[in-house]
Scaffold this motif. Structure first.
Motif, mmCIF file in Angstrom:
data_model
loop_
_atom_site.group_PDB
_atom_site.id
_atom_site.type_symbol
_atom_site.label_atom_id
_atom_site.label_comp_id
_atom_site.label_asym_id
_atom_site.label_seq_id
_atom_site.Cartn_x
_atom_site.Cartn_y
_atom_site.Cartn_z
ATOM 1 N N LEU A 31 -7.336 0.108 -5.682
ATOM 2 C CA LEU A 31 -7.458 1.121 -6.733
ATOM 3 C C LEU A 31 -7.451 2.507 -6.108
ATOM 4 C CD1 LEU A 31 -10.075 -0.544 -9.124
ATOM 5 C CD2 LEU A 31 -7.677 -0.022 -9.639
ATOM 6 N N SER A 32 -8.163 2.651 -4.992
ATOM 7 C CA SER A 32 -8.156 3.986 -4.390
ATOM 8 C C SER A 32 -6.852 4.259 -3.650
ATOM 9 C CB SER A 32 -9.379 4.197 -3.483
ATOM 10 O OG SER A 32 -9.404 3.212 -2.489
ATOM 11 N N ALA A 33 -6.109 3.200 -3.301
ATOM 12 C CA ALA A 33 -4.795 3.411 -2.678
ATOM 13 C C ALA A 33 -3.746 3.842 -3.693
ATOM 14 C CB ALA A 33 -4.342 2.138 -1.976
ATOM 15 N N GLY A 34 -4.066 3.677 -5.004
ATOM 16 C CA GLY A 34 -3.106 4.163 -5.993
ATOM 17 C C GLY A 34 -2.820 3.225 -7.146
ATOM 18 N N ALA A 35 -3.373 1.998 -7.119
ATOM 19 C CA ALA A 35 -3.110 1.059 -8.212
ATOM 20 C C ALA A 35 -3.750 1.539 -9.509
ATOM 21 C CB ALA A 35 -3.646 -0.320 -7.860
ATOM 22 N N ARG A 92 0.819 -1.215 0.000
ATOM 23 C CA ARG A 92 0.000 0.000 0.000
ATOM 24 C C ARG A 92 0.857 1.271 0.000
ATOM 25 N NH1 ARG A 92 -5.456 -1.586 1.966
ATOM 26 N NH2 ARG A 92 -5.329 -3.853 2.019
ATOM 27 N N LEU A 93 1.974 1.220 0.722
ATOM 28 C CA LEU A 93 2.881 2.381 0.701
ATOM 29 C C LEU A 93 3.395 2.611 -0.718
ATOM 30 C CD1 LEU A 93 5.140 1.900 3.879
ATOM 31 C CD2 LEU A 93 2.994 3.168 3.675
ATOM 32 N N ILE A 94 3.770 1.520 -1.384
ATOM 33 C CA ILE A 94 4.299 1.632 -2.746
ATOM 34 C C ILE A 94 3.241 2.206 -3.684
ATOM 35 C CG2 ILE A 94 5.081 0.276 -4.742
ATOM 36 C CD1 ILE A 94 6.537 -1.580 -2.752
ATOM 37 N N LEU A 95 1.996 1.710 -3.562
ATOM 38 C CA LEU A 95 0.934 2.181 -4.456
ATOM 39 C C LEU A 95 0.710 3.681 -4.307
ATOM 40 C CD1 LEU A 95 -1.712 -0.701 -4.140
ATOM 41 C CD2 LEU A 95 -0.082 -0.288 -6.005
ATOM 42 N N GLY A 96 0.653 4.150 -3.058
ATOM 43 C CA GLY A 96 0.394 5.576 -2.831
ATOM 44 C C GLY A 96 1.520 6.449 -3.349
ATOM 45 N N LEU A 97 2.736 6.032 -3.069
ATOM 46 C CA LEU A 97 3.886 6.815 -3.507
ATOM 47 C C LEU A 97 4.000 6.809 -5.036
ATOM 48 C CD1 LEU A 97 6.393 8.446 -2.745
ATOM 49 C CD2 LEU A 97 7.644 6.290 -2.446
ATOM 50 N N ALA A 98 3.737 5.641 -5.627
ATOM 51 C CA ALA A 98 3.819 5.527 -7.085
ATOM 52 C C ALA A 98 2.835 6.494 -7.741
ATOM 53 C CB ALA A 98 3.530 4.094 -7.523
ATOM 54 N N ARG A 99 1.615 6.504 -7.262
ATOM 55 C CA ARG A 99 0.627 7.407 -7.858
ATOM 56 C C ARG A 99 1.103 8.854 -7.763
ATOM 57 N NH1 ARG A 99 -4.967 7.153 -5.171
ATOM 58 N NH2 ARG A 99 -3.602 7.726 -3.432
ATOM 59 N N ASP A 100 1.605 9.235 -6.591
ATOM 60 C CA ASP A 100 2.040 10.622 -6.402
ATOM 61 C C ASP A 100 3.248 10.968 -7.261
ATOM 62 O OD1 ASP A 100 0.002 10.613 -4.652
ATOM 63 O OD2 ASP A 100 1.205 10.789 -2.829
#
Lengths: 344, 344
Positions: free
Chosen positions: A200-204, A173-181
């Motif tokens: 998906l809402s976490a950033g995937a 989840r940390l990776i997903l959020g950072l990746a999106r940003d």
């Protein structure tokens, strides 16, 4: 204030390495750790004594207590790689003296963090902002810096997109959020579908469920459409290998964890030759010393800011005291999505 | 002199790629190539027409005719990656014109080399010294440059020692000789022991016979004593994977061929993480364009000098005419230690 000379700790029952590779999760924690009064070593210059507030149970801890992590166990020493606590005393030296009284995130470099007190190197203690929760401080180092470093690998590979398995984990989840940003596209692979919306809402960018009957087809379509060049892998099973061989030329399989007990088969060796594919590993303990102190400080400041702003949050599944932890840790890990925290 | 507009060739019966991975050696060559009158394309500027003197059968040719090499087949075109011949005509351009009449080693970049005539790019033709045998000219590019490039990888890895499997092959022997002359130590792995003495005199530091009952023990001892960091692999079987996992931290498995049909298992994924191990590939077709023209010229001059001095020699197992080759090639490959040469 008199300083303690012993402390309650979850101490390692065995030393060295396991004779053979082990599973990701032990059958019984009591085979590997026990509640003990552990003598605290005298502080050397550059070291500090810390009163532990909270320490997480990471997948790497479970490998370590079994003797199948990349460094040998010291029998009788406390387990636990990271935690948050308050510095009680210094062994001398400018850096260590300056930390007295501070709340710090720290690595259990001298004694482990699964204890009421720990001795650590001041150079690896991070003074925390006041607005940071203890939960976030306890899990500030291992997962967040791994997330930062892994996404750096994706950038270095010249790829916008990447595949991430075990995407529902705390680190995932940390990776997903950072990746999106950062504008990076994550194809998130999970075992079962119930977390799909949340990821998906976490950033995937896309979520692929490996237990779905059409997984291979859907993964193939997603790979052709996003052309991921890096596979961030914490599982190491045959599904991972199959994804790797479905990726385009130049793909890099970066192993940073091994949650599966499978030995994946390399069915298409020719792809290393003709498609310039690679398999490699990532270990924070190798990456950290290689990064300059300035770089580490800058990253740590970023990491704290992300937690303080709420962009990242450490989810806690359960809190256990040290006596509860020996029998309670494995059931707690099975239940929850989130960290199991030890609270001495 | 009138130039031919067609030529006798072993032409590809199929185009594109095979639908699935194939074996290293086809069951029947006649399924993949046929003797044909192949039209020769008109020469473009920078191209030359070559009368072929001799062309070798390399392992890569056998993958290619089956459609499982890294580039697609063109139906009706001649097979064959390299050869030696005399330049009959130029399509224009300074470099191509200068080659007229020269004996050259060449790559079948426009039409293949398994033919009486071939069209090739002048930039990839190497004028030969007079003292070089046709046999050495025919096999001057693929194996020798692969040997040079692979030993460069060993040096780049900061390792003096390396493991080499399929060490009895033509390429294996080139690598052993060059390694000895460069002060590099080769642990040579072969399947059966009868070549052991010969490989020691060819340059191997140690010879390990994989069919010996104590192979694993002997390999372990040799690895501990020489600490090889690179595994040069043309086989890709489970024995190769087991050797890789027995190697020290930082080991790199460099796959440049796939003679086994096995899919090796990765039994110790954790070594990628904790021991910084890597799997990667080598392909001459990627390495060659990446090297500068000056670098290539210097290497080619070295290679010719090594053959002319006798430090290297191409061993010929048998010579076949084009009509003989279709049925005779596979039996000839099975028999001999040395190259099968096609002599149009």
């Amino acid at each position: 204030m008199a300083l303690p000379s012993t402390t309650k700790a979850l101490a390692l029952r065995e030393g060295g390495y396991a004779p053979a590779p082990t599973a990701a999760v032990p059958d019984r924690m009591a085979d590997h750790i026990e509640l003990a009064d552990m003598p605290l070593p005298a502080l050397k210059p550059g070291q500090v004594l810390i009163e532990v507030i909270m320490a997480p149970v990471n997948p790497s801890d479970l490998f370590y207590v079994q003797g199948s992590y990349g460094q040998p166990r010291t029998q009788g020493n406390a387990a636990g790689f990271e935690g948050v606590g308050r510095v009680l005393a210094s062994g001398g030296g400018k850096m260590a003296d300056a930390l007295i009284g501070a709340r710090v995130a720290f690595l259990g470099t001298v004694t482990g963090t699964w204890a009421a007190h720990a001795v650590s190197d001041a150079a690896l203690c991070i003074p925390l902002r006041d607005d940071l929760r203890d939960e976030d401080g306890a899990a500030l180092i291992v997962n967040p810096l791994t997330a930062v470093a892994l996404l750096e690998r994706v950038r270095e590979a010249g790829s916008e997109a990447f595949i991430l398995n075990a995407a529902g984990s705390q680190l995932g989840r940390l990776i997903l959020g950072l990746a999106r940003d950062q504008g990076q596209k994550a194809l998130a692979v999970i075992r079962r579908g119930h977390d799909a919306e949340e990821l998906l809402s976490a950033g995937a960018t896309e979520v692929l469920v490996s237990s779905d009957s059409d997984f291979a087809t859907r993964a193939g379509t997603a790979i052709r459409s996003h052309k991921p060049r890096v596979l961030l892998d914490a599982v190491g099973d045959q599904i991972t290998a199959d994804l790797f061989f479905a990726m385009p030329s130049g793909a890099r399989w970066v192993s940073y964890g091994k949650m599966s007990d499978e030995s994946p088969r390399l069915g298409q060796m020719g792809q290393f030759i003709f498609m310039d594919k690679h398999i490699e590993g990532f270990w924070l303990s190798r990456w950290l010393p290689a990064a300059s102190p300035e770089r580490r400080s800058a990253l740590i400041a970023d990491v704290q800011a992300r937690f303080a702003s709420g962009a990242w949050a450490t989810r806690v599944a359960s809190r256990l005291s040290l006596p509860e932890a020996i029998d309670g840790m494995l059931p707690a890990l099975e239940q929850g999505t989130g960290k199991v925290m030890l609270v001495p």
